[in-house]
Scaffold this active site. Structure first.
Site, PDB file in Angstrom:
ATOM      1  N   GLY A 139     154.710  11.996 -20.337  1.00  0.00           N
ATOM      2  CA  GLY A 139     153.702  13.005 -20.637  1.00  0.00           C
ATOM      3  C   GLY A 139     152.810  13.279 -19.455  1.00  0.00           C
ATOM      4  O   GLY A 139     151.649  13.631 -19.616  1.00  0.00           O
ATOM      5  N   GLY A 140     153.361  13.131 -18.244  1.00  0.00           N
ATOM      6  CA  GLY A 140     152.536  13.278 -17.061  1.00  0.00           C
ATOM      7  C   GLY A 140     151.434  12.236 -17.084  1.00  0.00           C
ATOM      8  O   GLY A 140     151.618  11.102 -17.516  1.00  0.00           O
ATOM      9  N   SER A 225     159.455   9.700 -16.611  1.00  0.00           N
ATOM     10  CA  SER A 225     158.628  10.854 -16.287  1.00  0.00           C
ATOM     11  C   SER A 225     157.255  10.373 -15.805  1.00  0.00           C
ATOM     12  O   SER A 225     157.177   9.610 -14.841  1.00  0.00           O
ATOM     13  CB  SER A 225     158.533  11.772 -17.520  1.00  0.00           C
TER      14      SER A 225
END
Length: 561
Positions: A139-140, A225
């Site tokens: 989610g960044g 991510s």
């Protein structure tokens, strides 16, 4: 000029954008942990703060919403948490704890500044000393939680005899606002509060995981991510070093993070937008969290990495956004620049990416046009980013992939520049250290799901690896019909690919060397053979994969991430 355009292009494909997409799309799907549907019995265990009650279902003990540190609201905003107070009696750990401040998440509590909770999945609370897999969610740096169902740890715990832990921690502005230059010593490390929260979670594991059947001396940190970028940072942080033994960075190579000057510019920009004079900075402590979230949305996202200015040896400036800061203290240096961190020299590492990362972004943006173009259209599409190098780039890819279509080549170029080159950079720098081994991988199982508005299959998009490596792509039980996977499609072959992925990762967690029964020996990466494991229904070691393409990127001055 061309370098700046490339940088802007990559910024648009930032992990923050990934986080926004996952928040708005996957949250509305079955990607979230549901409430317990089958509780066989309740399970109680001691922690260093008091007794908790979880539940057992289908051979796994599950504890949700365990507090691992204290309050981060009020006067603790932007500071280290208050000390967690012990409790008397038995505290229920049956439902998820509040996620960090962000848009509401379906099937989760209301987001809160007080968000320092973790979840544990274990086969048994029996002091067996299983390997511990401590996952950092994606989610960044702005959204996400340890409660997404694609990363539910029950199948890993049940099928591979490991303990899985996932935390919620501060995100975005509340987790990474750099106040060190304008506030007092109590705010030291403010630009890395979200990471320091994760380290508090690791400290909790060190003290308590034996009660959950885990080995505090065999802890793997891993993440995808934004979670990969967080893991990259933790791999370089002195405060984290005593609490983990190995790591995996998946589709989120955090080679460099934000420098102090850029972080300070971001802070000044925020204060200007809030009409708060810097000499009266304390007023930000009074701004409601919802207002800060709205302001965060108006500012540019921080990219997942900072690209070095090749000519000046400095960082390109990109004010706006909130993420980890190389502050010289909590995060002393860039995680993998100029080299792999000495502090983790003896800790084995996995790193890699998905073969078709870009198709996720095409799906999220409803980008159908990129999959209808011919080679003339491909040149027009790439030229704004790559200028006079465009012709050489396309020619190299057409020679290496003679049967590839223009969309195929666009996906390949976009995917390797987003996540691949940085992963290779990390592997090479770790190999040069001559310390613990590093293993490079590509995930390649192909989903037949189509990008909306096209006949183009998504292949192996960004984030598809989550449910596979957690072994959450499994055959239905008791004759139930097979349900399609959100990204993975409906073919039963995905169950084999998922088992392969999960077995490699859990074996690495146990031994420091990835292996599986049906896999060839996975050699450590070195600068001669450059071995890469391709993960699919079949497992294959490929030496010096993408040789021509990587050499071309180097020849045109494209730094690896």
């Amino acid at each position: 000029m061309n370098g700046i355009k490339r940088r802007q292009f990559l910024s648009q494909l930032s992990l923050a954008a990934v986080g926004t997409a996952i928040s708005s799309k996957l949250n509305a799907s079955s990607f979230l942990i549901s409430k317990p549907s089958l509780v066989e019995e309740f399970v109680e265990t001691e922690t260093s703060y008091g007794k908790i009650k979880g539940y057992r279902t289908e051979g796994v003990n599950i504890f949700k919403g365990i507090p691992y540190a204290g309050r981060t609201s009020g006067e603790r905003r932007f500071r280290r948490p208050a000390k967690l107070q012990p409790w008397t009696g038995v505290r229920e750990a049956l439902t998820l704890g509040a996620p960090a401040i962000q848009a509401p998440r379906r099937n989760e509590p209301e987001p809160s500044e007080d968000c320092l909770f973790l979840n544990v999945w274990t086969p048994a609370n029996d002091n067996k000393k299983r390997p511990v897999m401590f996952y950092n969610h994606g989610g960044g740096f702005v959204i996400g939680s340890g409660g997404s169902a694609g990363q539910d740890g029950a199948n890993l715990a049940r099928n591979f005899d490991v303990v899985v832990v996932e935390t919620n921690h501060r995100l975005g502005l509340l987790g990474f606002l750099y106040l060190d230059e304008i506030a007092g010593p109590e705010y030291a490390g403010s630009g890395n509060m979200g990471l320091l929260d994760i380290i508090d979670g690791l400290k909790w594991v060190n003290k308590n995981i034996a009660q959950f059947g885990g080995d505090p001396n065999n802890v793997m940190i891993w993440g995808e991510s934004g979670g990969g970028a967080k893991t990259s940072c933790l791999y370089a942080m002195p405060a984290a070093a005593p609490y983990f033994n190995k790591a995996s960075i998946e589709s989120g190579p955090g080679v460099r993070m934000m420098d102090k000057d850029t972080a300070h510019e971001n802070t000044l920009q925020l204060f200007n937008e809030l009409n708060i004079p810097v000499n009266n900075w304390q007023k930000i402590l009074e701004v409601p969290a919802s207002d800060l979230l709205n302001m965060q949305a108006k500012l540019p996202f921080v990219p997942p990495f900072q690209e070095k200015n090749k000519n000046q040896g400095t960082m390109r400036r990109n004010a706006g956004g909130f993420g980890p800061v190389v502050d010289g203290k909590a995060l002393p240096n860039h995680p993998f620049d100029p080299g792999a961190p000495a502090i983790s020299r003896n800790k084995p590492l996995l790193v890699g990416w998905n073969e078709d990362e870009y198709t996720f972004f095409a799906w999220e943006r409803k980008d159908a046009d990129s999959f209808k173009m011919d080679f003339e259209g491909l040149h027009k599409k790439l030229e704004p980013q790559y200028g006079p190098d465009t012709k050489k780039i396309i020619a190299t890819y057409r020679q290496a992939r003679p049967n590839a279509t223009a969309p195929d080549i666009f996906v390949a170029i976009s995917s390797i520049t987003m996540m691949g080159l940085g992963s290779i950079d990390i592997a090479e720098k770790k190999a040069r250290q001559n310390g613990a081994p590093v293993y490079l991988y590509n995930f390649g199982y192909k989903s037949e799901n189509k990008i909306p508005g096209t006949d183009y299959a998504m292949g192996t998009p960004h984030a598809m690896d989550i449910s596979f490596k957690f072994n959450n792509e499994v055959p239905p039980k008791n004759g139930e019909p097979t349900k399609p996977s959100f990204f993975g499609g409906n073919r039963p072959e995905r169950f084999t690919a998922s088992h392969n992925f999960a077995e490699l990762w859990t074996t690495f967690a146990r031994t420091g060397k990835p292996a599986a029964k049906n896999a060839p020996t996975w050699p450590a990466y070195n600068l001669k053979d450059r071995a890469t494991m391709r993960i699919d229904t079949e497992l294959e070691v490929i030496n010096n994969r993408f040789k021509e393409e990587v050499e071309m990127w180097r020849s045109i001055g494209k730094t690896l991430n």
